[in-house]
Structures are given as structure tokens and as C-alpha cells.
Design a protein around this motif. Structure first.
Motif, mmCIF file in Angstrom:
data_model
loop_
_atom_site.group_PDB
_atom_site.id
_atom_site.type_symbol
_atom_site.label_atom_id
_atom_site.label_comp_id
_atom_site.label_asym_id
_atom_site.label_seq_id
_atom_site.Cartn_x
_atom_site.Cartn_y
_atom_site.Cartn_z
ATOM 1 N N LEU A 29 -6.064 1.633 -5.223
ATOM 2 C CA LEU A 29 -6.013 1.803 -3.781
ATOM 3 C C LEU A 29 -7.415 1.920 -3.201
ATOM 4 O O LEU A 29 -7.749 1.299 -2.196
ATOM 5 C CB LEU A 29 -5.221 3.061 -3.423
ATOM 6 N N HIS A 59 3.381 12.282 -9.544
ATOM 7 C CA HIS A 59 2.937 13.670 -9.436
ATOM 8 C C HIS A 59 4.093 14.637 -9.620
ATOM 9 O O HIS A 59 3.978 15.653 -10.322
ATOM 10 C CB HIS A 59 2.276 13.869 -8.081
ATOM 11 N N LYS A 103 -4.753 5.434 -7.914
ATOM 12 C CA LYS A 103 -5.804 5.870 -6.991
ATOM 13 C C LYS A 103 -6.966 4.893 -7.026
ATOM 14 O O LYS A 103 -7.524 4.500 -5.997
ATOM 15 C CB LYS A 103 -6.275 7.269 -7.385
ATOM 16 N N PHE A 151 0.827 -1.189 0.000
ATOM 17 C CA PHE A 151 0.000 0.000 0.000
ATOM 18 C C PHE A 151 0.865 1.245 0.000
ATOM 19 O O PHE A 151 0.714 2.152 -0.832
ATOM 20 C CB PHE A 151 -0.886 -0.047 1.257
ATOM 21 N N ASP A 152 1.817 1.279 0.929
ATOM 22 C CA ASP A 152 2.678 2.458 1.026
ATOM 23 C C ASP A 152 3.534 2.618 -0.210
ATOM 24 O O ASP A 152 3.772 3.738 -0.677
ATOM 25 C CB ASP A 152 3.564 2.354 2.273
ATOM 26 N N ILE A 203 1.547 4.243 -2.853
ATOM 27 C CA ILE A 203 1.361 5.684 -2.615
ATOM 28 C C ILE A 203 2.626 6.450 -2.971
ATOM 29 O O ILE A 203 2.572 7.552 -3.538
ATOM 30 C CB ILE A 203 0.938 5.908 -1.159
ATOM 31 N N LEU A 257 -1.260 7.691 -12.318
ATOM 32 C CA LEU A 257 -1.681 8.124 -10.982
ATOM 33 C C LEU A 257 -3.144 7.809 -10.743
ATOM 34 O O LEU A 257 -3.542 7.338 -9.677
ATOM 35 C CB LEU A 257 -1.455 9.634 -10.857
ATOM 36 N N CYS A 313 2.641 7.056 -6.510
ATOM 37 C CA CYS A 313 1.764 8.172 -6.865
ATOM 38 C C CYS A 313 2.498 9.491 -6.718
ATOM 39 O O CYS A 313 2.426 10.370 -7.584
ATOM 40 C CB CYS A 313 0.543 8.216 -5.936
ATOM 41 N N ASP A 314 3.206 9.621 -5.603
ATOM 42 C CA ASP A 314 3.945 10.865 -5.368
ATOM 43 C C ASP A 314 4.964 11.107 -6.469
ATOM 44 O O ASP A 314 5.084 12.220 -6.990
ATOM 45 C CB ASP A 314 4.673 10.788 -4.027
#
Lengths: 212, 215
Positions: A82, A40, A79, A29-30, A33, A75, A36-37
Motif C-alpha cells: 500500500l 490483525h 502495508k 485499495f480498500d 486494507i 500484514l 489487513c484488519d
């Protein structure tokens, strides 16, 4: 490249048996994420580059724009995966609340280990919502999950249970292998707890009642 | 589902509530099964059967005297009794994929009748009426309670499944009762909060909405 981790996360969820929880995969999960960062940051840098060159971001279709689009789509996909993971686990939590009991402590400890603190919060909030509805309507909705057949059931306790459980008007000792002739309404919560229990296999069991 | 239907067919019992004039139900036809299960002796079954036939005669007399009806009308009247309506509403709700309009008046009436029957049962127990008869009434009460609870439960489960959609669509929201609307809103808030805390706040800014993919 992009998307391997979210794919693994979704596969991890789907590989468990339907309706049963696996421990929350915080590592994957982390990592998703973080990805995703990264996406971005890359989008922002690409857009800044385009603006520095003086090109309008929306209309020009050059390489930077395509790159930014790919990151954006990745991304969004992250999302979505998740949210699907969290949403499906929340569905199972709600199902547990209906089947087993509205109190968090009613859940067997094996299941409690598989929930994160956030999920436990959600479980609590949801059971509060259900309880307030039941209070307003004035009817308990948690009992009578199956159509009633007999007013009394014969049950046998197969495992060990804490002594001195109070059932309607008398205290009953559920010692091992003892048979009891209880009213259906009294026996139901224990049977519900067991059926949910045996669905999540565990090496030790300390509460087993089987209806005969 | 089929099992439940046959159970119902065997075991509806007449009730003669003293206070409410509107409830009549079908007369049971398979009392022998009950006799067998509770192992009555032959003489007891005979007395029970005689009682039951006499009660049936009394009731048809009462029905006929209440209003001049033939047996065909009795059928139609009993088919619109509250239990039948509740059964129909429950079946519809179970089978329909989306939530149906809320039968508020029916639920209220059903609740009232259940309380009535509970009081009657307490009276019977106090007066020492045959425990077999009391347990039959008790079972019938249990079944009606199950119907009512299951009806409300099915609706709640549907709301939980489709909460965001219901809150968005005016038409679907109009099919909920007041308490259900409150419940739906709370559910949606809880779930949105859960999403935000677990996922959305960790994502970059434009992607933090629950309902939209990105801004």
C-alpha cells in the motif's frame, strides 16, 4: 489466499505507462486494507488463545504462534504494498508539479480526475513548499527546463485556445493554425502543458501548441 | 549534455562589467555563425569582426596592464571565472548520485553578476546599441541563468528523492543550505502526512509508523 489483492494493486500500478497516472484504484485499495484488519483480528485472537493457555507468547513455538506469525507477515507485506502504491503516485505528482505547473488548476482536467482529494492536497502542499523556497532564494526555478537555444521560437497553434491570452507586452490570439513568433520565455509554459498533455492520451484536446 | 557543451563552446561572449573587477570570460571564436543566423551583410560582418578584434586587443591590453600576465595565465584566470565554476558545480551535481556540498558563495556571486548584466543590457537598449549585440548579451545571460536555475533544481530534486534519508543522516544534512533544510523538512512532513492519511491511519495500531514496519 492472502496477498492476491495487494498483488493486483501493485500490478495495476506497474501496468500503466511509466510516469503516467492511472485513476486511483480505491476498490482494490480498500479491499487490501480490509484484509489487513482481518489479519490483525486473527493475530489478536491467536495471541489471546496462547495467553489463555498460559504459554509465553515469545518463546513457545506452537501452531498458534506460527499462525500469528503468518498473519503478521502478511500484514506487513500489505502495508508495504500500500505504501509503495501511494509513494509512487506521490512521486508522479511531484514530477507533474515540476513539469507542468505549480497551480492545481494548471493541470489538464483529465489528470485532475485521476487524482484523489488526498493527492490533490499533497500536490498543493508540495507546491507551496517549492514556492516558499523559490521566494526565499529569489530565483524562479520553474522556467528554463531545457537549455536555451534561441531567444525566439516560431510556434503554430494546432487547436483552439481561449482568446486574448496576454503575453509580455501584447495580447495574442491563438486561433487555430495561426503561426506566431514568440519569445522563448513566453511560449515555454504552454509548450510544457502540451507535452504533458499528449503524454496522457485523451479523446478531446483543446489546447495544442506545437513548436516548429 | 554534449549538445550543451558545443553550444557553450560556440557562444561565450566577453562581458566588460564596469563595476565588478573579477569577471572575465573567454572570447568567442565563432562569430560567423551568429552573423549567418542573423543574416548580416558582408560589410556588417566586417565591421563587427573589426570591432570584436579591437575589443579583444583592448581586453588583453587591459588584462596585461592589470597584472603582468602571459597568455597562459589568462587561460587559467578565465577558467576559474564564476561561470566556469558554476558550470563545473552544475556538472558535478548532475552526475553525482547523492547530494554534494552547497556552493553558497558561488551562487551568491552568480546572482549578483546576473543582476549586473541585466542592468547593463537595459542600459544598452536605452542607448540604442546595435540590437544584434544586445541580443547576444541577452542570450549569454539566459544561458547563465539556466545554469544557475538548473543547479538549484537538480539539488531540490535530489532532496525530494531522498528526503527521509537526508533528514536522518547528519552528514548529508550538513551539505544542504539553510533554505534547503527548511524545504527538506517541509517535504518530509508533507509526505508523512500524506502517507498517514491515505494508508497508515487505516491500519491497526502497531503498524502506523512511517519509518518502521511494525512495533
Amino acid at each position: 489466499m492472502y496477498g492476491r489483492k495487494r498483488y493486483q494493486l501493485v500490478k495495476d500500478f506497474a501496468s500503466g505507462e511509466k510516469g503516467h497516472l492511472k485513476p486511483f484504484n480505491s476498490k482494490l485499495f480498500d479491499e487490501t486494507i480490509e484484509e489487513c484488519d482481518q489479519n490483525h483480528h486473527l493475530i489478536q485472537s491467536l495471541i489471546r488463545k496462547m495467553e489463555q493457555e498460559g504459554l509465553d507468547v515469545h518463546s513457545n513455538r506452537n501452531a498458534d504462534h506460527c499462525g500469528a506469525l503468518v498473519h503478521h507477515l502478511s500484514l506487513i507485506r500489505n502495508k508495504r504494498c500500500l505504501m509503495a502504491y501511494v509513494h509512487n503516485r506521490a512521486d508522479i505528482d511531484r514530477d507533474l508539479a515540476w513539469r507542468v505547473g505549480l497551480e492545481l488548476l494548471d493541470l489538464p482536467p483529465e489528470i485532475q480526475d485521476k487524482l484523489t482529494t488526498l493527492e490533490k492536497e499533497y500536490f498543493k502542499n508540495h507546491s507551496v513548499a517549492i514556492k516558499s523556497y523559490m521566494g526565499k532564494v529569489g530565483i524562479e526555478l520553474n522556467v528554463d527546463m531545457v537549455p536555451p537555444k534561441d531567444p525566439c521560437i516560431k510556434i503554430r497553434a494546432v487547436g483552439e485556445i481561449d482568446q486574448g491570452i496576454v503575453i509580455s507586452d501584447k495580447t495574442t490570439n491563438f486561433t487555430r493554425h495561426s503561426m506566431h513568433f514568440l519569445k522563448r520565455t513566453d511560449a515555454e509554459p504552454y509548450i510544457a502543458r502540451v507535452t504533458s498533455f499528449t503524454c496522457c492520451p485523451s479523446p478531446k484536446t483543446n489546447k495544442l501548441i506545437r513548436p516548429l | 549534455m554534449r549538445h550543451l557543451n558545443t553550444v557553450w563552446a560556440k557562444t561565450t561572449i566577453t562581458l566588460r562589467p564596469n563595476k565588478s573587477p573579477q569577471v572575465w570570460r573567454r572570447i568567442p571564436t565563432r562569430l560567423f555563425l551568429f552573423a549567418a543566423r542573423f543574416s548580416l551583410t558582408a560589410s556588417e560582418t566586417e565591421t563587427f569582426q573589426r570591432d570584436y578584434q579591437q575589443r579583444e586587443r583592448e581586453e588583453t591590453d587591459l588584462m596585461a596592464s592589470n597584472s603582468d600576465m602571459g597568455s597562459a595565465d589568462f587561460e587559467s584566470l578565465s577558467s576559474t571565472s564564476d561561470v566556469e565554476l558554476l558550470k563545473r558545480a552544475w556538472r558535478n551535481e548532475k552526475a553525482a548520485p547523492e547530494i554534494l556540498p552547497y556552493e553558497g558563495a558561488l551562487v551568491e556571486r552568480a546572482k549578483g553578476q546576473i543582476e549586473l548584466v541585466e542592468e547593463n543590457i537595459e542600459d544598452y537598449v536605452k542607448n540604442g546599441i546595435d540590437p544584434l549585440v544586445v541580443s547576444l548579451y541577452q542570450m549569454d545571460l539566459d544561458r547563465t541563468q539556466f545554469l544557475l536555475r538548473s543547479y538549484l533544481r537538480v539539488r531540490l530534486l535530489k532532496i525530494e528523492k531522498f528526503m527521509f534519508h537526508i533528514l536522518k543522516s547528519e552528514e548529508a544534512e550538513s551539505r544542504l543550505s539553510e533554505q534547503e533544510k527548511v524545504f527538506a523538512r517541509r517535504c518530509a512532513e508533507d509526505l508523512a502526512k500524506h502517507f498517514e492519511e491515505s494508508v497508515l491511519l487505516k491500519l491497526p495500531e502497531n503498524y502506523q509508523s512511517v519509518l518502521k514496519q511494525s512495533l
